[in-house]
Scaffold this motif. Structure first.
Motif, PDB file in Angstrom:
ATOM      1  N   LEU A 164      73.199  85.374  13.577  1.00 44.62           N
ATOM      2  CA  LEU A 164      73.394  84.594  12.361  1.00 44.62           C
ATOM      3  C   LEU A 164      74.340  85.306  11.398  1.00 44.62           C
ATOM      4  N   ILE A 165      74.201  86.625  11.311  1.00 43.19           N
ATOM      5  CA  ILE A 165      75.072  87.397  10.423  1.00 43.19           C
ATOM      6  C   ILE A 165      76.520  87.340  10.907  1.00 43.19           C
ATOM      7  N   ILE A 166      76.716  87.511  12.223  1.00 46.05           N
ATOM      8  CA  ILE A 166      78.071  87.455  12.780  1.00 46.05           C
ATOM      9  C   ILE A 166      78.673  86.064  12.567  1.00 46.05           C
ATOM     10  N   THR A 167      77.868  85.018  12.766  1.00 45.76           N
ATOM     11  CA  THR A 167      78.347  83.655  12.558  1.00 45.76           C
ATOM     12  C   THR A 167      78.717  83.423  11.098  1.00 45.76           C
ATOM     13  N   ALA A 168      77.923  83.980  10.189  1.00 49.28           N
ATOM     14  CA  ALA A 168      78.224  83.852   8.758  1.00 49.28           C
ATOM     15  C   ALA A 168      79.547  84.534   8.414  1.00 49.28           C
ATOM     16  N   VAL A 169      79.796  85.695   9.019  1.00 48.31           N
ATOM     17  CA  VAL A 169      81.068  86.387   8.797  1.00 48.31           C
ATOM     18  C   VAL A 169      82.224  85.542   9.332  1.00 48.31           C
ATOM     19  N   CYS A 170      82.024  84.925  10.503  1.00 52.08           N
ATOM     20  CA  CYS A 170      83.048  84.045  11.067  1.00 52.08           C
ATOM     21  C   CYS A 170      83.300  82.842  10.159  1.00 52.08           C
ATOM     22  N   ALA A 171      82.232  82.293   9.580  1.00 49.57           N
ATOM     23  CA  ALA A 171      82.379  81.169   8.649  1.00 49.57           C
ATOM     24  C   ALA A 171      83.208  81.579   7.436  1.00 49.57           C
ATOM     25  N   LEU A 172      82.947  82.770   6.935  1.00 45.68           N
ATOM     26  CA  LEU A 172      83.719  83.303   5.807  1.00 45.68           C
ATOM     27  C   LEU A 172      85.199  83.435   6.181  1.00 45.68           C
ATOM     28  N   LEU A 173      85.454  83.955   7.383  1.00 43.66           N
ATOM     29  CA  LEU A 173      86.835  84.143   7.842  1.00 43.66           C
ATOM     30  C   LEU A 173      87.540  82.813   8.083  1.00 43.66           C
ATOM     31  N   ILE A 174      86.778  81.794   8.518  1.00 50.64           N
ATOM     32  CA  ILE A 174      87.367  80.456   8.687  1.00 50.64           C
ATOM     33  C   ILE A 174      87.890  79.953   7.345  1.00 50.64           C
ATOM     34  N   GLY A 175      87.103  80.139   6.294  1.00 48.53           N
ATOM     35  CA  GLY A 175      87.531  79.724   4.967  1.00 48.53           C
ATOM     36  C   GLY A 175      88.802  80.433   4.532  1.00 48.53           C
ATOM     37  N   ILE A 176      88.861  81.735   4.782  1.00 49.05           N
ATOM     38  CA  ILE A 176      90.046  82.513   4.420  1.00 49.05           C
ATOM     39  C   ILE A 176      91.249  82.066   5.232  1.00 49.05           C
ATOM     40  N   SER A 177      91.040  81.790   6.523  1.00 47.04           N
ATOM     41  CA  SER A 177      92.160  81.402   7.386  1.00 47.04           C
ATOM     42  C   SER A 177      92.778  80.084   6.943  1.00 47.04           C
ATOM     43  N   LYS A 178      91.960  79.182   6.424  1.00 46.76           N
ATOM     44  CA  LYS A 178      92.476  77.862   6.056  1.00 46.76           C
ATOM     45  C   LYS A 178      93.201  77.846   4.717  1.00 46.76           C
ATOM     46  N   THR A 179      92.956  78.829   3.865  1.00 48.70           N
ATOM     47  CA  THR A 179      93.589  78.823   2.548  1.00 48.70           C
ATOM     48  C   THR A 179      94.538  79.995   2.336  1.00 48.70           C
ATOM     49  N   ALA A 180      94.668  80.869   3.342  1.00 47.33           N
ATOM     50  CA  ALA A 180      95.537  82.028   3.141  1.00 47.33           C
ATOM     51  C   ALA A 180      96.225  82.513   4.405  1.00 47.33           C
ATOM     52  N   LEU A 181      95.470  82.758   5.458  1.00 44.25           N
ATOM     53  CA  LEU A 181      96.008  83.460   6.621  1.00 44.25           C
ATOM     54  C   LEU A 181      95.691  82.696   7.902  1.00 44.25           C
ATOM     55  N   PRO A 182      96.550  81.753   8.311  1.00 45.12           N
ATOM     56  CA  PRO A 182      96.265  80.912   9.474  1.00 45.12           C
ATOM     57  C   PRO A 182      96.016  81.675  10.770  1.00 45.12           C
ATOM     58  N   THR A 183      96.684  82.810  10.971  1.00 45.82           N
ATOM     59  CA  THR A 183      96.496  83.541  12.223  1.00 45.82           C
ATOM     60  C   THR A 183      95.115  84.157  12.353  1.00 45.82           C
ATOM     61  N   LEU A 184      94.375  84.196  11.256  1.00 49.21           N
ATOM     62  CA  LEU A 184      93.016  84.728  11.295  1.00 49.21           C
ATOM     63  C   LEU A 184      92.108  83.874  12.177  1.00 49.21           C
ATOM     64  N   GLY A 185      92.450  82.599  12.337  1.00 48.84           N
ATOM     65  CA  GLY A 185      91.608  81.696  13.103  1.00 48.84           C
ATOM     66  C   GLY A 185      91.424  82.092  14.551  1.00 48.84           C
ATOM     67  N   ILE A 186      92.447  82.700  15.175  1.00 48.72           N
ATOM     68  CA  ILE A 186      92.310  83.060  16.584  1.00 48.72           C
ATOM     69  C   ILE A 186      91.312  84.200  16.773  1.00 48.72           C
ATOM     70  N   PHE A 187      91.175  85.053  15.766  1.00 46.22           N
ATOM     71  CA  PHE A 187      90.161  86.103  15.844  1.00 46.22           C
ATOM     72  C   PHE A 187      88.761  85.483  15.817  1.00 46.22           C
TER      73      PHE A 187
END
Length: 247
Positions: free
Chosen positions: A8-31
């Protein structure tokens, strides 16, 4: 979903990174794609990730609504539909989780290599791509987003070739991904990849997604994007290789 606390913690971190990828850094999504496909079965992971992406897409579309290059977007979309169809047939025929892991690993690794190559060459100030390039990149974008939500680097290459500046780059990409991700919802549901259980997990992750979009909007103003993208590409490559060769 009845998941261990660690997942759940790892998924929450991924959710946070999804938000960042969509508003700042698109290449973050592949990670994020690589991580989610290693902590969940590869096939099921794409159904879990899709609604999370749509939530972040909606925020990005609203925030960057005045920064969209519609002609560039409309030129690409017809070719994307063919890639979506190919990707759907691939998912329909490939029941093996390991086969999908390998396919995702190959796609992610190849996209990282393409992105690194692109970063080493200064993007043109004007749109500079052929009709063949448009057909190939559109089909590949549709296929990669369908099979593994992994079209971020493909779109990055196209939007840079189109000569878009940072705001237009993100705004145009946001509308593209919202459109194709909404198209994918009934297709994924028909394959059993989106379920009540997965949607429940998505609902739990919504606050982390929104926090990520808020952070991304501010980070893009403060952090050098090139350096950040290099670090993300290194992590994405590690994730892609892990998918290819297993744990």
């Amino acid at each position: 979903m009845d998941l261990p606390t660690g997942l759940l913690i790892i998924t929450a971190v991924c959710a946070l990174l999804i938000g960042i990828s969509k508003t700042a850094l698109p290449t973050l999504g592949i990670f994020v794609v690589a991580v989610m496909a290693t902590i969940f079965p590869a096939r099921e992971s794409i159904g879990i990730v899709l609604p999370m992406l749509i939530a972040a897409d909606l925020v990005a579309v609203v925030y960057y609504r005045r920064s969209v290059d519609w002609p560039t977007l409309f030129r690409l979309l017809p070719w994307v539909s063919g890639g979506l169809a190919i990707g759907f047939l691939f998912l329909f025929s490939m029941e093996s989780g390991r086969a999908i892991e390998i396919a995702l690993g190959l796609i992610i690794t190849a996209m990282v290599v393409l992105q690194v190559r692109n970063m080493r060459n200064a993007p043109s100030a004007k749109a500079d791509y052929s009709k063949l390039f448009l057909v190939v990149i559109g089909t590949l974008a549709g296929f990669t987003t369908m099979i593994g939500n992994a079209a971020g680097p493909v779109m990055a290459i196209f939007l840079l070739a189109a000569g878009l500046q940072k705001q237009a780059f993100i705004g145009t990409g946001a509308w593209f991904f919202l459109t194709v991700n909404l198209i994918k919802v009934p297709l994924y549901a028909s394959l059993g990849l989106i379920t009540i259980s997965s949607l429940t997990l998505n609902a739990v992750m919504l606050p982390f997604i929104l926090l990520g979009t808020w952070a991304g909007i501010r980070l893009i103003r403060l952090i050098p994007q090139k350096l950040f993208s290099v670090l993300i590409l290194i992590l994405a490559l590690a994730g892609g290789l892990r998918l290819l060769f297993g744990t």
